[in-house]
Design a protein around this motif. Structure first.
Motif, PDB file in Angstrom:
ATOM      1  N   TRP A 259       0.811  -1.214   0.000  1.00  0.00           N
ATOM      2  CA  TRP A 259       0.000   0.000   0.000  1.00  0.00           C
ATOM      3  C   TRP A 259       0.845   1.266   0.000  1.00  0.00           C
ATOM      4  CZ3 TRP A 259      -4.877  -0.515  -1.223  1.00  0.00           C
ATOM      5  CH2 TRP A 259      -5.494  -1.753  -1.006  1.00  0.00           C
ATOM      6  N   SER A 260       2.012   1.222   0.640  1.00  0.00           N
ATOM      7  CA  SER A 260       2.845   2.420   0.746  1.00  0.00           C
ATOM      8  C   SER A 260       4.309   2.016   0.868  1.00  0.00           C
ATOM      9  CB  SER A 260       2.428   3.242   1.968  1.00  0.00           C
ATOM     10  OG  SER A 260       3.335   4.290   2.210  1.00  0.00           O
ATOM     11  N   SER A 261       5.183   2.832   0.317  1.00  0.00           N
ATOM     12  CA  SER A 261       6.623   2.575   0.433  1.00  0.00           C
ATOM     13  C   SER A 261       7.186   3.103   1.743  1.00  0.00           C
ATOM     14  CB  SER A 261       7.365   3.226  -0.741  1.00  0.00           C
ATOM     15  OG  SER A 261       7.165   4.634  -0.730  1.00  0.00           O
ATOM     16  N   THR A 262       6.407   3.904   2.454  1.00  0.00           N
ATOM     17  CA  THR A 262       6.912   4.550   3.671  1.00  0.00           C
ATOM     18  C   THR A 262       6.154   4.153   4.931  1.00  0.00           C
ATOM     19  OG1 THR A 262       5.480   6.483   3.285  1.00  0.00           O
ATOM     20  CG2 THR A 262       7.712   6.550   2.365  1.00  0.00           C
ATOM     21  N   ASP A 263       5.052   3.431   4.781  1.00  0.00           N
ATOM     22  CA  ASP A 263       4.212   3.094   5.937  1.00  0.00           C
ATOM     23  C   ASP A 263       3.821   1.624   5.845  1.00  0.00           C
ATOM     24  OD1 ASP A 263       2.408   2.887   7.992  1.00  0.00           O
ATOM     25  OD2 ASP A 263       1.170   4.595   7.384  1.00  0.00           O
ATOM     26  N   ASP A 264       4.182   0.837   6.863  1.00  0.00           N
ATOM     27  CA  ASP A 264       3.885  -0.593   6.871  1.00  0.00           C
ATOM     28  C   ASP A 264       2.522  -0.917   7.469  1.00  0.00           C
ATOM     29  OD1 ASP A 264       6.265  -1.251   5.694  1.00  0.00           O
ATOM     30  OD2 ASP A 264       7.320  -1.609   7.584  1.00  0.00           O
ATOM     31  N   GLU A 265       1.738   0.083   7.808  1.00  0.00           N
ATOM     32  CA  GLU A 265       0.439  -0.184   8.414  1.00  0.00           C
ATOM     33  C   GLU A 265      -0.414  -1.051   7.493  1.00  0.00           C
ATOM     34  OE1 GLU A 265      -3.457   2.179  10.251  1.00  0.00           O
ATOM     35  OE2 GLU A 265      -1.720   3.295   9.509  1.00  0.00           O
ATOM     36  N   GLY A 266      -0.957  -2.130   8.060  1.00  0.00           N
ATOM     37  CA  GLY A 266      -1.808  -3.026   7.298  1.00  0.00           C
ATOM     38  C   GLY A 266      -1.069  -4.056   6.473  1.00  0.00           C
ATOM     39  N   MET A 267       0.270  -4.007   6.473  1.00  0.00           N
ATOM     40  CA  MET A 267       1.055  -4.937   5.666  1.00  0.00           C
ATOM     41  C   MET A 267       0.920  -6.352   6.224  1.00  0.00           C
ATOM     42  SD  MET A 267       2.977  -4.883   2.963  1.00  0.00           S
ATOM     43  CE  MET A 267       4.133  -5.950   2.085  1.00  0.00           C
ATOM     44  N   CYS A 268       0.714  -7.311   5.347  1.00  0.00           N
ATOM     45  CA  CYS A 268       0.528  -8.702   5.749  1.00  0.00           C
ATOM     46  C   CYS A 268       1.837  -9.478   5.637  1.00  0.00           C
ATOM     47  CB  CYS A 268      -0.528  -9.368   4.868  1.00  0.00           C
ATOM     48  SG  CYS A 268      -2.120  -8.524   4.855  1.00  0.00           S
ATOM     49  N   ASP A 269       1.911 -10.581   6.357  1.00  0.00           N
ATOM     50  CA  ASP A 269       3.051 -11.487   6.242  1.00  0.00           C
ATOM     51  C   ASP A 269       2.917 -12.329   4.980  1.00  0.00           C
ATOM     52  OD1 ASP A 269       3.974 -10.563   8.680  1.00  0.00           O
ATOM     53  OD2 ASP A 269       3.101 -12.227   9.819  1.00  0.00           O
ATOM     54  N   ASN A 270       4.043 -12.864   4.513  1.00  0.00           N
ATOM     55  CA  ASN A 270       4.006 -13.776   3.376  1.00  0.00           C
ATOM     56  C   ASN A 270       3.196 -15.024   3.715  1.00  0.00           C
ATOM     57  OD1 ASN A 270       5.528 -12.236   1.632  1.00  0.00           O
ATOM     58  ND2 ASN A 270       7.438 -13.341   1.989  1.00  0.00           N
ATOM     59  N   PRO A 271       2.500 -15.601   2.738  1.00  0.00           N
ATOM     60  CA  PRO A 271       1.836 -16.886   2.981  1.00  0.00           C
ATOM     61  C   PRO A 271       2.871 -17.969   3.279  1.00  0.00           C
ATOM     62  CG  PRO A 271       1.077 -15.881   0.924  1.00  0.00           C
ATOM     63  CD  PRO A 271       2.275 -15.108   1.379  1.00  0.00           C
ATOM     64  N   PRO A 272       2.504 -19.012   4.007  1.00  0.00           N
ATOM     65  CA  PRO A 272       3.440 -20.102   4.308  1.00  0.00           C
ATOM     66  C   PRO A 272       4.035 -20.696   3.038  1.00  0.00           C
ATOM     67  CG  PRO A 272       1.436 -20.329   5.606  1.00  0.00           C
ATOM     68  CD  PRO A 272       1.184 -19.229   4.623  1.00  0.00           C
ATOM     69  N   GLY A 273       5.352 -20.860   3.049  1.00  0.00           N
ATOM     70  CA  GLY A 273       6.042 -21.467   1.919  1.00  0.00           C
ATOM     71  C   GLY A 273       6.543 -20.486   0.887  1.00  0.00           C
ATOM     72  N   ALA A 274       6.127 -19.228   0.965  1.00  0.00           N
ATOM     73  CA  ALA A 274       6.571 -18.239  -0.019  1.00  0.00           C
ATOM     74  C   ALA A 274       8.059 -17.965   0.155  1.00  0.00           C
ATOM     75  CB  ALA A 274       5.784 -16.947   0.134  1.00  0.00           C
ATOM     76  N   ASP A 275       8.782 -17.927  -0.961  1.00  0.00           N
ATOM     77  CA  ASP A 275      10.219 -17.651  -0.894  1.00  0.00           C
ATOM     78  C   ASP A 275      10.643 -16.685  -2.000  1.00  0.00           C
ATOM     79  OD1 ASP A 275      10.007 -19.239  -3.144  1.00  0.00           O
ATOM     80  OD2 ASP A 275      11.661 -20.590  -2.607  1.00  0.00           O
TER      81      ASP A 275
END
Length: 482
Positions: free
Chosen positions: A385-401
């Motif tokens: 959503w933003s390059s400067t704000d991590d608010e709301g950022m989700c983690d990678n799904p399991p197994g993503a590399d």
């Protein structure tokens, strides 16, 4: 003979009507809204927006971003599976009448529906009919009944599934039942016996449940696998399903996933009256969109699109095309559509007849491919959503590399501030689509202008006619109009 010249590097279409003295590149119309639109947006909730800071996207996150989607020009959302499940992707459903706790509650869903209506956005949900979870109460009871030879009753849960006493291709062993059950995708996903009237009744009740909660339709998963190797029975089931849904809500939208060649999809499956994704037009290696963009061969796109429309209308007067350039089972288009190719592809498929479906993050150039680990998790990475704000950022799904050094840095809100960004291009193209309803349901014909880089369509509906011209190359092109 009129002469029309497409400007250098212009990736917006040329539009003009039969009554105009000239045409021009489309200018954004601020008065146009998504209210009468027909473009959908696929969302993997887990990776979209996290409102409780646990690393997982949720339904409240989707609700929070409805204004963004409305501003973009989206008219509908397809939610990938939202039901309780043991997997991260949730295509193994344990309860068809509830929300996975990772995503929220039924109250959260009701709130999302209400807000979506306020934003003129329809919600359709993924409905997985082909199989359930092996931990669904139906299958748990089925194994016990099979073990106890208690399958004689017509409504016995063991008759909800397909069994064999000996090993068979596509079957998995149940130690509890001391038998083998059909499970074409995974042992954790036992296939349903759709010949069983009680199973059909169950799914009709599930349809009722969600329609009554305000869902506007369903995306059906893996429809060619309902009866493996028997397309006739698949089509009959889909016809009955479509008729049932329409009997409950004549305006409901139903679309199926049929990974088949065009003849099978349109000459067989479309006879059900359902809408279908046009995968042959959409896939990289032989699809009409990406291949035409990469080879700068606009006439191929025009010819292929019109031919697919002709095929479809020979079979059904109501079924419509649904073009994509990527989805949750495909490598993301930003990985192979380079530079302005992404904008050209967006203009081409979003201004096609029927119901185009965007995949979340496509409008910002989000990347992701199966990679060395051969995992679909890399195709379902978190929205940025933003390059400067991590608010709301989700983690990678399991197994993503997926290697983050290859990922984009700008997010959706960054791009909205950049005039010529990919995001703003999507917004402009959707503005075109939403302004001209004829693009959705008009009759398309193409003109061979003598310039292979040009895709030119004449679109008619009643007394209305517009001309739509795409330049598939990266340089200015001149073409003749008769």
């Amino acid at each position: 003979m009129n002469r029309k010249t497409l400007s250098l590097l212009s990736v917006l279409p040329l539009l003009f009507s039969c009554t105009s003295t000239g045409g021009g590149f489309y200018e954004f119309d601020e008065a146009v809204t998504n209210e009468n639109g027909s473009a959908y947006y696929e969302i993997f909730v887990r990776s979209f927006y996290d409102t409780d800071d646990n690393g997982l996207g949720d339904l409240k996150g989707v609700e929070e971003k409805l204004s963004y989607l409305q501003n973009l020009g989206i008219a509908g959302i397809w939610l990938m599976p939202i039901h309780p499940s043991d997997s991260y992707h949730k295509y193994d459903v344990k309860d068809y009448r509830d929300i996975d706790p990772e995503y929220g509650t039924l109250a959260d869903f009701d709130s999302l529906i209400e807000s979506a209506n306020d934003h003129d956005i329809d919600i359709i949900i993924d409905l997985v009919i082909n199989h359930s979870s092996s931990n669904h109460p139906w299958f748990i009871a089925a194994q016990q009944q099979k073990r106890d030879n208690a399958c004689s009753a017509a409504d016995s849960k063991c008759n909800y599934y397909n069994w064999s006493d000996s090993p068979k291709t596509g079957y998995a062993r149940s130690d509890t039942a001391n038998a083998y059950y059909e499970a074409r995708f995974s042992s954790s996903m036992p296939d349903m016996n759709l010949d069983n009237d009680y199973v059909v009744d169950e799914f009709e009740a599930i349809v009722d449940f969600w329609l009554e909660r305000g869902v506007k339709g369903f995306r059906l998963d893996a429809v060619t696998s309902f009866y493996t190797g028997n397309s006739t029975k698949n089509v009959q089931f889909l016809t009955n399903f479509q008729n049932y849904v329409k009997s409950k809500n004549p305006d409901a939208f139903v679309i199926g996933e049929a990974w088949e060649n065009l003849n099978n999809v349109f000459y067989q499956y479309a006879s059900s009256g359902m809408n279908f994704f046009n995968f042959p037009m959409s896939e990289l290696n032989y699809g009409g969109t990406a291949k035409s963009v990469q080879t700068m061969y606009g006439i191929n796109f025009a010819r292929t699109l019109v031919n697919s429309e002709v095929q479809l209308k020979q079979v059904s007067s109501v079924a419509k095309n649904a073009l994509i350039i990527s989805n949750h089972d495909m490598d993301r288009s930003a990985g192979y559509l380079l530079g302005d190719q992404g904008k050209i592809a967006a203009s081409a498929y979003l201004l096609s007849p029927g119901y185009p479906f965007m995949y979340y993050g496509e409008e910002i150039g989000l990347k992701g491919s199966r990679g060395g680990a051969m995992t679909d998790a890399n195709r379902r990475l978190p929205m940025i959503w933003s390059s400067t704000d991590d608010e709301g950022m989700c983690d990678n799904p399991p197994g993503a590399d997926y290697d983050t050094q290859y990922q984009i840095t700008n997010g959706a809100y960054d791009n909205l501030e950049i005039e010529n960004s990919l995001t703003n291009h999507y917004k402009k193209v959707l503005n075109v689509r939403n302004k001209y309803g004829i693009i959705h349901d008009g009759l398309y014909n193409y003109t061979d202008t003598g310039n292979d880089a040009i895709a030119m369509f004449t679109i008619t509906k009643g007394s209305e006619t517009i001309y739509l011209v795409h330049n598939f190359s990266n340089v200015a092109q001149t073409f003749d109009l008769g």
